[in-house]
Design an enzyme around this catalytic site. Sequence first.
Site, short mmCIF file in Angstrom:
data_model
loop_
_atom_site.label_atom_id
_atom_site.label_comp_id
_atom_site.label_asym_id
_atom_site.label_seq_id
_atom_site.Cartn_x
_atom_site.Cartn_y
_atom_site.Cartn_z
N ASP A 266 47.56 17.53 34.69
CA ASP A 266 48.06 19.10 34.79
C ASP A 266 48.34 19.15 36.17
O ASP A 266 47.95 18.11 37.04
CB ASP A 266 46.81 20.04 34.32
CG ASP A 266 47.53 21.39 34.16
OD1 ASP A 266 48.46 21.80 34.86
OD2 ASP A 266 46.77 22.36 33.76
C1 BGC Z 1 49.20 24.83 33.91
C2 BGC Z 1 49.96 23.95 32.93
C3 BGC Z 1 51.38 23.93 33.45
C4 BGC Z 1 51.60 23.60 34.77
C5 BGC Z 1 53.08 23.41 35.33
C6 BGC Z 1 49.47 24.55 35.45
O1 BGC Z 1 48.99 25.44 36.49
O2 BGC Z 1 47.92 24.79 33.83
O3 BGC Z 1 49.75 24.58 31.84
O4 BGC Z 1 51.96 23.24 32.65
O5 BGC Z 1 50.81 24.40 35.60
O6 BGC Z 1 53.49 24.68 35.43
#
Ligand code: BGC
Length: 859
Positions: A266
């Site tokens: 993530d």
């Molecule tokens: C989130 C993810 C997301 C990523 C990219 C993170 O803060 O937890 O679900 O895909 O950001 O935007």
Amino acid sequence: MKHLHKSTSASFFAFVNAALLPVLFACALLTAIRSAAQAPVPDSPAIEAKARAMVAKLTLEQKIELIGGSPTTMGTIPMPSIGLPSFRMSDGPVGVRSWGPTTAYPAGAALAATWDPALMRMEGEDLARDARARGVHFLLGPGVNIARSPRTGRNFEYFSEDPFLNSVMDVAYIQGVQSQGVIATVKHYALNSQEFNRHNASSDADERTMREIYLPAFEAAVVKGHVDAVMNSYNQVNGVHATQSDFLNLKVLKGEWGFQGILMSDWDATYDAVGPANNGLDLEMPSPKFMNVQNLVPAVRSGLVKESAIDDKVLRIVRTALRYGFLDRPQFDPARSTYSVSDRAVALQGALESITLLRNQDHLLPLDPAKIKTIAVIGPNAYPAVTGGGGSSLTTAFEPVSTVTGIANLLGPRVSVLYSRGLPESNDFFQQTNWAGGIKAESFPSSDFTGMPVVSSPKFIADWRPDTRGPEQKSPRSIRYTTAFKADKTGKYLLLAAAANDDVRKVFIDGKQLEADRLIEGHTPQAWPLDLHEGQTINVVAEYLPHDSVNHFALGIAYEPDLISAEARQMAAAADVVVVAVGFERYSEGEGHDRTFTLPWGEDALIEAMAAVNPHTIVTVTGGVGTDTRRWLSKVPALLQLYYPGQEGGTAVADVLFGKQNPEGKLPVTFDTSWTASASYPYFYPVKGADTALHVTETDGHKVDYVIEHINYGDRLMVGYRYWTTTGKHPLYPFGFGLSYTTFSFSNLKVPATAASGSTVAVSFDVTNTGSVAGAEVAQLYVSDPSAKADRPERELKGFEKVRLAPGETKHVTLSLDARAFSYWDTSAHKWTIDPGKFVLRVGDSSEDTPLHADLTLN
Ligand code: BGC
């Protein structure tokens, strides 16, 4: 719905430039070969040889560069020397959000409420086409974490509380997305079932709990859906960050499940270089913060990380790119519209199938448009449209339809549609507070209220700017506000305080600190009810520590009944019917924080006020999961759960209210009677006193401190309906429940009396539409294992089918139960096991209402 099913192959290939057909055909063939297999299989020898030859041309430094995302674009870095382009990514999961406005589809919880995998697949295909129109290679979805608690901030993005329902839906979504040449990314692996302190909190669960509840949706995504990307979560699992978990990544995902694709982090979910490098993380996103040349070259040279581990990551990236044909064709597909009426139709279908009718006293619904002259649509969520919750999934929709506009569109000019927000905006609330004797604001040049303060006398404490962040605070400040409030009536007051995330705020009333709910801190004003009597004066002190250079603090007090606008009361009294549109939205439910079980401030009072002047008051609630209805449910005849219905929500609500659509949504989560009655309540919070400081040493010798908060998943298997049915208590609304404008009956259950353990068992029964309108029912099959040696939940969902029936029509349904449907995780043998003996199979339309049951003995 048939007309909406755009044939995967026909329409897709029609869109594509003829010159690309041979390449795409080869690529589609490969996908087909992979999908035919039961579990992921290695790529063809040709792909393998090509990938290895490409990787062999790279230096160690180049290979390490490839395993970190691009710091400047949302995607991977290119490697022109081997012909590897940059791969573009986009959130996910409910619209292609990262590259401009897009179609906003219903959120995951809404899609799960459809219990319709065919629709799910269709949405997956559509999302992928939206991705191709924007040149996106990786779609960052689906999100499949379990809705363990009604307070989890991102439940709305995920599907449900049940691993089986999640699995069926995620496989359909993934197959839809990947069939169009776009990689789906299942997230957040794993046990990310709370948002607070998400970078450091540790989800502490025993292996059986993980295997039976939290991992199956990921397992299905890999083994059945053949997903080509997985995203590790921020949190720790049993004290180890997911991005460096040997158990999650190497043993289970890549070992047992045979995952062949790319495991990415993530965004900023890495906390070390060597740990993730050695424990299965293939791609650090969004940039190489840790897994970079500076850290990993010395680590490889000194033997801390094997070069073969780096090669494996790069090979996975290259192989996946070859498998999708990314090196041979542009991902941007100009034949695919960025926005189209067919997108809108798919978004609408999702909303129509998901809206769940929970209460309909005296058959108030469906409404007859001919009998309505005036309708009042009141509430913060009536306009503008609330398409989704907050955070990385929230899309900018081209033309979202609000509840007000949806109803007006349906009714036409003959009917008067009255609209009022009914409640003030938060900032108006703060600016309307009548502070007694003024406010003294002292701004100290320190973070502990020491030093010489700058003193001012603002009229209001109203600096809340939810969308604004300032640059990092260079010199610390702490601000103390001292004021008083005098009640001019006796009754219920509401104190609201708001601050930005990471800010610290404390409020004292007559010297006593109000207990803050740190799970929701920062993203939405927190409300405290106060009972005051006429003439009573309270002293109010607020202490505020801003995290950045901009103040975000606001504070106000109001007499609760005064919050409801006179205009709204007047409209409600004058109307034939009132629709009160309340619930959560991007600030009160979203990523990075958990949410309240109660509705956002003032909304309980708004419903009560509307119901008091109009007996035909229908409540629509926007929100991922259940909420506290105790103050008003018995006072209103009808209640609809909308989840987050996407951009066509307003049209869908109108269609359901006026009977153009017979409601068919079924709850994907149990609605608890109260927060304290929820199975997760005793275990949702961090374990008191168990906070520990962990020092992580990076390879460059730099030390980082983390405070881990342990969240004890002590509710174990007792999540949602598993808890309610095992304890024999009754929730407000059970899992799987949803009313219709028609009625259904179940009959004729056929189950073999005995079967061999491990064999597949066929279960059949009839479903009949016993009412007078067409409708859809979801037949649910639950398995109980009363003779198991281990404690098992009283019943577990193991099959379902959505059945569309004309009035009087009967359909025969056959569901099959495989070995897993009867198994539990044996904690000593560390494998799935079936205890031969008696099982009970139950069929019905919710976890509580299962009119059919039969015994089965497994030998
Ligand atoms: C989130 C993810 C997301 C990523 C990219 C993170 O803060 O937890 O679900 O895909 O950001 O935007």
